[in-house]
Design a protein around this motif. Sequence first.
Motif, PDB file in Angstrom:
ATOM      1  N   GLY A  60     -75.053  42.206  63.046  1.00  0.00           N
ATOM      2  CA  GLY A  60     -74.517  41.880  64.363  1.00  0.00           C
ATOM      3  C   GLY A  60     -75.138  42.723  65.463  1.00  0.00           C
ATOM      4  O   GLY A  60     -76.213  43.309  65.305  1.00  0.00           O
ATOM      5  N   GLU A  61     -74.438  42.809  66.568  1.00  0.00           N
ATOM      6  CA  GLU A  61     -74.944  43.560  67.711  1.00  0.00           C
ATOM      7  C   GLU A  61     -74.870  45.063  67.444  1.00  0.00           C
ATOM      8  O   GLU A  61     -73.890  45.557  66.897  1.00  0.00           O
ATOM      9  N   GLU A  63     -75.650  48.930  69.453  1.00  0.00           N
ATOM     10  CA  GLU A  63     -76.017  49.593  70.688  1.00  0.00           C
ATOM     11  C   GLU A  63     -77.539  49.771  70.703  1.00  0.00           C
ATOM     12  O   GLU A  63     -78.132  50.166  69.684  1.00  0.00           O
ATOM     13  N   GLU A  67     -80.035  51.226  67.609  1.00  0.00           N
ATOM     14  CA  GLU A  67     -81.167  50.499  67.038  1.00  0.00           C
ATOM     15  C   GLU A  67     -82.442  51.322  67.131  1.00  0.00           C
ATOM     16  O   GLU A  67     -83.207  51.421  66.161  1.00  0.00           O
ATOM     17  N   ARG A 110     -84.607  45.558  74.877  1.00  0.00           N
ATOM     18  CA  ARG A 110     -83.240  46.092  74.998  1.00  0.00           C
ATOM     19  C   ARG A 110     -83.030  46.864  76.301  1.00  0.00           C
ATOM     20  O   ARG A 110     -81.960  47.402  76.540  1.00  0.00           O
ATOM     21  N   ARG A 156     -82.460  39.008  62.059  1.00  0.00           N
ATOM     22  CA  ARG A 156     -81.680  39.372  63.238  1.00  0.00           C
ATOM     23  C   ARG A 156     -82.522  39.330  64.521  1.00  0.00           C
ATOM     24  O   ARG A 156     -82.017  38.932  65.585  1.00  0.00           O
ATOM     25  N   SER A 160     -82.938  36.347  68.195  1.00  0.00           N
ATOM     26  CA  SER A 160     -82.693  36.885  69.532  1.00  0.00           C
ATOM     27  C   SER A 160     -82.859  35.813  70.599  1.00  0.00           C
ATOM     28  O   SER A 160     -83.592  34.832  70.427  1.00  0.00           O
TER      29      SER A 160
END
Length: 208
Positions: A60-61, A63, A67, A110, A156, A160
Motif C-alpha cells: 500500500g501507500e 510515506e 520509501e 514522490r 506497486r 502508480s
Amino acid sequence: MTPGRFITLEGGEGAGKTTAAEQVSAWLEQHGRQVVRTREPGGTAAAEEVRRILLDPATGELEPMTELLLMFAARAENLAQIIRPALNAGQDVLCDRFTDASRAYQGGGRRLGIQMVDRLAAIVHPDLEPDLTLLLDVPVTVGLERVRQRGGPADRFERSRADFLERMRAAYLARARMEPERIVLIDASQSLPAVRASIFRALEARLQ
C-alpha cells in the motif's frame, strides 16, 4: 589491480532494462571483461526482502521518506556485499538501477527533492558514482502499454498514477542534462535492433 567499472541501467516502467542488461553484459564479456550483475532494490538476501516489500501492491501507500530510506537500506547492503567487492577485484559491475532511480522516483515522483536523495547518497556512497549510466527513455504511455502486454500482475510502482510517472521521467531527463559526461540517453521507444545499436555505440564510445 585496476578497479572494475561501475555501469548502471536506468529508466521508467517498461523501458526494457532487462533486455538491455543482457546486451550490455554480453558486450562486456565479448571484450574480455568479467561482469557481475545485480539490481536495486535487491542483490543480496536482505535487500531482496526489502525489494519484496517495496514492490508488493499489498504494502500500500508508504510515506515518501520511508520509501526512500528503505531504498537506501537495500543499497547499502548491495554496495557492501556485491558492488564494492566486485569492483575492488577488478570486475565490472552492471547494476539495474542505482541512486539515479531514487532521484527520479522518490526525489521527483514522490516530490522529496533531489537534495534529500543526495544527502543520503553522501552518507551511503560518498566515494562512488557510476562510471557510465545508460538511461533508457520511453514516454510513460508507451512504457505502461509494454507492461500491460507483458502480462502478469503489475507491481506497486507499475500501478502508480500517470502524473507520478511523468514526474519521475522528467527527473530522469533533468539528471541526464546535468551529467551528460556520465549519462547516455537512449531512445528506448525505437525498435529492439535500433535500441541495441544505440547501446553498443554508447559502450564503444565511453568504454573502449
